[in-house]
Scaffold this active site. Structure first.
Site, PDB file in Angstrom:
ATOM      1  N   ASP A 247       0.818  -1.212   0.000  1.00  0.00           N
ATOM      2  CA  ASP A 247       0.000   0.000   0.000  1.00  0.00           C
ATOM      3  C   ASP A 247       0.846   1.253   0.000  1.00  0.00           C
ATOM      4  O   ASP A 247       2.032   1.213   0.242  1.00  0.00           O
ATOM      5  CB  ASP A 247      -0.804   0.056   1.308  1.00  0.00           C
ATOM      6  N   LYS A 269      -2.948   4.129  -3.360  1.00  0.00           N
ATOM      7  CA  LYS A 269      -3.594   5.234  -4.057  1.00  0.00           C
ATOM      8  C   LYS A 269      -2.670   6.440  -3.939  1.00  0.00           C
ATOM      9  O   LYS A 269      -2.290   6.814  -2.833  1.00  0.00           O
ATOM     10  CB  LYS A 269      -4.933   5.517  -3.368  1.00  0.00           C
ATOM     11  N   MET A 382      -7.500   8.230  10.322  1.00  0.00           N
ATOM     12  CA  MET A 382      -8.104   8.826   9.117  1.00  0.00           C
ATOM     13  C   MET A 382      -9.008  10.012   9.473  1.00  0.00           C
ATOM     14  O   MET A 382     -10.109  10.153   8.954  1.00  0.00           O
ATOM     15  CB  MET A 382      -8.941   7.771   8.363  1.00  0.00           C
TER      16      MET A 382
HETATM   17  N1  SAH Z   1      -3.710  -0.641   9.520  1.00  0.00           N
HETATM   18  C1  SAH Z   1      -3.191   0.668   9.848  1.00  0.00           C
HETATM   19  C2  SAH Z   1      -4.229   1.746   9.675  1.00  0.00           C
HETATM   20  C3  SAH Z   1      -4.608   1.993   8.238  1.00  0.00           C
HETATM   21  S1  SAH Z   1      -5.787   3.278   8.058  1.00  0.00           S
HETATM   22  C4  SAH Z   1      -2.645   0.622  11.285  1.00  0.00           C
HETATM   23  O1  SAH Z   1      -2.891  -0.322  12.013  1.00  0.00           O
HETATM   24  O2  SAH Z   1      -1.968   1.576  11.673  1.00  0.00           O
HETATM   25  C5  SAH Z   1      -4.770   4.653   7.665  1.00  0.00           C
HETATM   26  C6  SAH Z   1      -4.634   5.555   8.865  1.00  0.00           C
HETATM   27  O3  SAH Z   1      -3.699   5.017   9.770  1.00  0.00           O
HETATM   28  C7  SAH Z   1      -4.103   6.936   8.551  1.00  0.00           C
HETATM   29  O4  SAH Z   1      -5.132   7.794   8.125  1.00  0.00           O
HETATM   30  C8  SAH Z   1      -3.568   7.371   9.886  1.00  0.00           C
HETATM   31  O5  SAH Z   1      -4.605   7.768  10.757  1.00  0.00           O
HETATM   32  C9  SAH Z   1      -3.028   6.055  10.434  1.00  0.00           C
HETATM   33  N2  SAH Z   1      -1.589   5.896  10.166  1.00  0.00           N
HETATM   34  C10 SAH Z   1      -0.994   4.934   9.437  1.00  0.00           C
HETATM   35  N3  SAH Z   1       0.336   5.068   9.449  1.00  0.00           N
HETATM   36  C11 SAH Z   1       0.597   6.154  10.205  1.00  0.00           C
HETATM   37  C12 SAH Z   1       1.796   6.814  10.607  1.00  0.00           C
HETATM   38  N4  SAH Z   1       2.981   6.384  10.236  1.00  0.00           N
HETATM   39  N5  SAH Z   1       1.674   7.897  11.411  1.00  0.00           N
HETATM   40  C13 SAH Z   1       0.469   8.351  11.812  1.00  0.00           C
HETATM   41  N6  SAH Z   1      -0.670   7.755  11.468  1.00  0.00           N
HETATM   42  C14 SAH Z   1      -0.618   6.672  10.669  1.00  0.00           C
END
Ligand code: SAH
Length: 461
Positions: A247, A269, A382
């Site tokens: 992703d 995306k 998000m």
């Molecule tokens: N599966 C992922 C979440 C995916 S949804 C997890 O467990 O973290 C995508 C959201 O995850 C983003 O909008 C943000 O809110 C968060 N996110 C993912 N990576 C991040 C990062 N490195 N720093 C801050 N927020 C992050």
């Protein structure tokens, strides 16, 4: 190369350790891993060395005799006395032993490398004395990459070499070993099913060929970005994968851990572009797995948190493909660690909730009323673009407007940024600081704020 790496034969030979203290004991510990006979030369032995002699694993020469260095392949010298060390080194060399004088590189014929031991697989790392500390950290990195069970599988394969030579036609032998060290038997062994692994190998030998590989899909958590926040299991799956679907949020550093010849397919995306529909991704991973390939579906954070794992699991199940989830560190955990603010706190925060700022188009926003209770910490995923709506709804539901909010963007990457604000000022802070996706918003409503909550709400109004 000032030093040339070689493996010394130890079976049927002797290693003489000259010295009676801790340095000598340390070398003895190393030699104990080998099949060499051990001889200790010295008086007043350290208890560990004395124990080796008492148990019969080593013999003891209190003083040098003409026979001390008989059949010695190698000697470690650590008497603590430079003149004695030099005299013993000369003597040992005359008997044909390779000499290592502890802490005297100038007097050594050979130096001991950092060793990763998965006997019979042994990896030696040397830096020619330029950077021993680096040598040790390389060792640690390799240690984490190789399963502790690797050695016993390789030993099993070694015992089956003759049977393979007899039953597998010459032209197919290389393919057979490739299957053996990557396929089902290897995976079963690493997972602790050693008897099953041996049976799979023996069945294939009896059949005269490696069986066709069954496809497999692993949904693997890549963590928040930094590659050292991956689990060891995730690294192993990446190294076994034939194809990796990843992703937008997966850091390129993480992808480097994959096998060089694995296919890497981007299914994220880009900003402003359309995402590949989930149903298409489901179809792509299933089609590849049906070819008998090992698929890793690499997802940021933990695949089970806002990762659309259910769709992919169901598609795989419908096609009869074996699946697995490898958990990862979710962004909220990494953000809490970076802030050094635990997600729960005795007496103050007894409930930790994960929620999202946006749902499927057309779905109602998640209930914020459920979150408006003292003692609750909320991690919003998000939610950057929905900050206005989130804070309005949470305040309307009864969360005090002056509850502290931490915003952590791009945690564990080079672009990591933090900002601290309150629920009432959340959207404004995000705008002013220019904080962007991806970010975690932490709203904390500690119990100690509850008593004064009505006054705070009045202030917010
Ligand atoms: N599966 C992922 C979440 C995916 S949804 C997890 O467990 O973290 C995508 C959201 O995850 C983003 O909008 C943000 O809110 C968060 N996110 C993912 N990576 C991040 C990062 N490195 N720093 C801050 N927020 C992050």
């Amino acid at each position: 190369m000032k030093n040339f790496p070689m493996f010394l034969r130890m079976d049927g030979r002797r290693v003489v350790i000259c010295g009676s203290g801790e340095d000598a004991a340390r070398k003895a510990r190393l030699v104990l891993k080998t099949e060499a006979a051990i001889r200790i030369l010295g008086t007043d032995l350290d208890p560990e060395l004395a124990g080796l002699v008492a148990s019969g694993r080593a013999d003891h020469h209190p003083t040098l005799t003409p026979a001390t260095f008989d059949n010695a392949a190698l000697t470690f010298i650590a008497t603590g006395c430079p003149a004695l060390d030099a005299a013993l080194a000369d003597h040992a060399r005359r008997h044909g032993a390779v000499v290592n004088v502890v802490d005297r590189p100038d007097m050594c014929d050979a130096v001991t490398p950092s060793i990763v031991d998965r006997d019979p697989v042994v990896i030696a790392i040397g830096t020619e004395g330029a950077a021993p500390v680096l040598g040790r950290s390389i060792k640690t990195e390799i240690e984490t990459m190789l399963s502790p069970r690797l050695g016993s599988f390789v030993a099993l394969a070694g015992r089956l070499r003759d049977a393979v030579a007899q039953n597998i036609p010459h032209r197919q032998r290389r393919g057979f070993w490739e299957w053996a060290f990557n396929g089902e038997a290897f995976r079963a062994h690493l997972a602790g099913r050693e008897r099953a692994a041996a049976e799979i190998l023996k069945d294939a030998i009896a059949a005269g060929q490696a069986p066709a590989e069954k496809g497999h899909i692993a949904l693997v958590g890549a963590g928040p970005g930094a590659r050292d926040l991956l689990t060891l299991r995730a690294v192993q799956r990446l190294q076994q994968a034939d194809v990796i679907f990843y992703d937008r949020l997966v850091d390129p550093e993480v992808l480097e851990l994959a096998r060089r010849d694995a296919d890497r397919i981007y299914v994220g995306k880009d900003v402003g572009a359309h995402a590949i529909p989930q149903a298409t991704i489901d179809r792509m991973i299933v089609n590849e797995a049906l070819k008998g390939r090992r698929i890793v579906r690499l997802k940021s954070g933990d695949p089970s948190v806002f990762g659309r794992a259910t769709e992919e699991l169901e598609a795989a199940k419908a096609a009869g493909i074996e699946t697995e989830i490898v958990p990862g560190i979710t962004a909220a955990s990494a953000a809490a660690a970076s802030l050094q603010k635990p997600l729960t706190e005795r007496g103050e925060i007894d409930t930790f909730a994960i929620t999202t700022g946006q749902c499927r188009p057309g779905d109602a926003a998640p209930s914020r009323a459920r979150l408006a209770h003292p003692g609750t910490a909320v991690a919003l995923y998000m939610a950057v673009e929905k900050a206005e709506e989130v804070s309005r709804d949470m305040i309307a539901a009864g969360t005090p407007a002056d509850c502290p909010v931490d915003i952590v963007a791009s945690v564990s990457t080079r672009d990591e940024r933090h900002a601290a604000t309150t629920l009432g000022n959340l959207a404004q802070t995000i705008r002013e600081e220019g904080l962007a996706y991806p970010a975690i918003l932490f709203v904390r409503y500690p119990k100690s704020m509850a008593a004064s909550a009505p006054a705070q709400q009045a202030t917010a109004a």
